[in-house]
Write a protein that holds these residues in place. Structure first.
Motif, PDB file in Angstrom:
ATOM      1  N   GLU A 198      10.788  -2.914 -66.044  1.00  0.00           N
ATOM      2  CA  GLU A 198      11.532  -1.838 -65.380  1.00  0.00           C
ATOM      3  C   GLU A 198      12.987  -1.846 -65.856  1.00  0.00           C
ATOM      4  O   GLU A 198      13.621  -2.898 -65.941  1.00  0.00           O
ATOM      5  N   LYS A 243      17.038  -0.472 -65.579  1.00  0.00           N
ATOM      6  CA  LYS A 243      18.030  -0.054 -64.600  1.00  0.00           C
ATOM      7  C   LYS A 243      19.365   0.270 -65.278  1.00  0.00           C
ATOM      8  O   LYS A 243      19.697  -0.307 -66.314  1.00  0.00           O
ATOM      9  N   THR A 265      22.267  -0.185 -69.765  1.00  0.00           N
ATOM     10  CA  THR A 265      20.858  -0.076 -69.405  1.00  0.00           C
ATOM     11  C   THR A 265      20.210  -1.417 -69.726  1.00  0.00           C
ATOM     12  O   THR A 265      20.193  -1.841 -70.873  1.00  0.00           O
ATOM     13  N   CYS A 310      20.308   5.970 -59.060  1.00  0.00           N
ATOM     14  CA  CYS A 310      20.457   7.175 -59.879  1.00  0.00           C
ATOM     15  C   CYS A 310      19.414   8.218 -59.499  1.00  0.00           C
ATOM     16  O   CYS A 310      18.338   7.897 -58.988  1.00  0.00           O
ATOM     17  N   SER A 318      15.214   8.179 -63.281  1.00  0.00           N
ATOM     18  CA  SER A 318      14.822   6.814 -63.624  1.00  0.00           C
ATOM     19  C   SER A 318      14.617   6.680 -65.128  1.00  0.00           C
ATOM     20  O   SER A 318      14.081   7.591 -65.777  1.00  0.00           O
TER      21      SER A 318
END
Length: 299
Positions: free
Chosen positions: A163, A165, A236, A256, A259
Motif C-alpha cells: 500500500e 501513502k 510517496t 488524501c 489513493s
C-alpha cells in the motif's frame, strides 16, 4: 565424467554466454572455456558453435543439455539423501528493492537465519530494473522487485502488493485532508523516473486535472525520508516503510481525496538444479509473507 564441467556447460547454455557463466561460477573465462573443451573431448562431439561471436548451441549440445540437467538433479538428490548438504555452508545471492529492504526484508533474514543457520546470504539492494538484469545474468539466485523477471527457465510469483501513502512532516503538513490541487502545490518526492510509483503519481494528478509544481525523483528511501523530515516536500512511500520510519522520524501519512495505486512486488528466481537450498529459500519468503500454500513451487 567431471560434474564441474557438466555444471559449467549447463550455465553457459542457461545464460547463453561463456562470460556470464564464468562470472556466476567465479571462474575466469579461459577456465570456463577449458572445461567446455574438456567435456567436448570426452564426449567426442562439439557442444557449442564457435564460428562467430553469436552464441549458438549445436544439435549435439541440445541433446546433451537434457542429460546435463538430469545429472545435476541427481547430484543434488544424492547429496540431500546422504546428508552431505546439511553439513556444508550454502551461500545464496539475494537481491531486493528498497521498499522491501526498508520494511519486511530484515525480519525475514533474521527468521531465515534462525531456522537455517548454515545458509549465508549475499544481499544486494538495488532498483528493480537492475535486479531483473542481475538475475538474468546469473548474478542472483533470487530477486524481490517491483518487476517480474522473464527469460529461459526463470520463474516469477506475485507477492502481496505494498500500500502506498503520501507522507509528510508531522508538524509542517497539518491539513486534515489533502486534495489533488493542494498536493500539486507542494514539492513532491517519489521513486526514480519511470518507476511504477513515479508513473502512478503523474497519472493520478493528470486524471485529477492538476499540474504539479515540481516532482523530484529519488532512488533512495533514506534520502526521500530525509528530505521530508527537512521540510522540503511530500513523498510517496509504502505504508510498511512509513510504519518503521516514523518510530525515529517526524513523519505521517497524509489523508488524501485520491489513493495511490499499490506497489507490486514479485519474487523471481532461475531454476538451478545445483542449488539444494533454493526451495527452502523461496518457501521461507512465502511463509514470512503469508502467501497461500497453493502458490508454492515444487522442485
Amino acid at each position: 565424467m567431471n560434474l564441474r564441467s557438466v555444471e559449467s556447460f549447463y550455465w553457459v547454455v542457461m545464460l547463453r554466454s561463456v562470460t556470464r557463466a564464468a562470472e556466476k561460477l567465479h571462474l575466469t573465462q579461459s577456465a570456463m572455456s577449458s572445461r567446455i573443451a574438456m567435456l567436448e573431448q570426452e564426449l567426442g562431439v562439439q557442444l557449442l558453435d564457435r564460428r562467430d561471436k553469436q552464441f549458438r548451441i549445436t544439435q549435439a549440445g541440445q541433446r546433451f543439455f537434457v542429460h546435463a540437467e538430469r545429472l545435476l538433479d541427481l547430484q543434488r538428490e544424492i547429496k540431500s539423501e546422504m546428508g552431505t548438504a546439511s553439513i556444508q555452508p550454502v551461500v545464496l545471492k539475494v537481491g531486493a528493492f528498497e521498499s522491501a529492504s526498508h520494511s519486511w526484508l530484515m525480519d525475514w533474514v533474521r527468521s531465515l537465519h534462525k531456522a537455517n543457520p548454515m545458509l549465508a546470504l549475499e544481499l544486494t539492494v538495488e532498483t528493480s530494473p537492475v535486479l531483473v538484469d542481475l538475475l538474468s545474468r546469473g548474478a542472483l539466485d533470487l530477486a524481490i522487485a517491483a518487476l517480474p523477471a522473464t527469460g529461459n527457465s526463470v520463474r516469477s510469483l506475485a507477492l502481496p502488493s505494498m500500500e502506498m501513502k503520501f507522507v509528510g512532516h508531522a508538524e509542517l503538513h497539518r491539513r486534515r485532508s489533502w486534495s489533488p490541487a493542494q498536493l500539486a502545490e507542494v514539492e513532491l518526492i517519489t521513486f526514480q523516473r519511470g518507476s511504477q510509483p513515479h508513473i502512478a503519481l503523474l497519472d493520478m494528478l493528470k486524471r485529477a486535472g492538476v499540474e504539479p509544481s515540481r516532482v523530484h525523483t529519488v532512488s533512495s528511501i533514506s534520502a526521500m525520508s530525509q528530505l521530508v523530515e527537512d521540510g522540503l516536500g511530500v513523498a510517496t512511500l509504502p505504508a510498511q516503510v512509513l510504519h518503521r520510519l516514523r518510530r525515529r522520524m517526524p513523519l505521517k501519512a497524509l489523508a488524501c481525496d485520491l489513493s495511490l495505486p499499490a506497489l507490486p512486488t514479485h519474487l523471481s528466481w532461475r531454476i538451478d538444479p545445483t542449488l539444494m537450498a533454493q526451495k527452502t529459500l523461496i518457501d521461507s519468503v512465502l511463509n514470512h509473507l503469508g502467501v497461500n500454500p497453493k502458490h508454492r513451487i515444487n522442485r
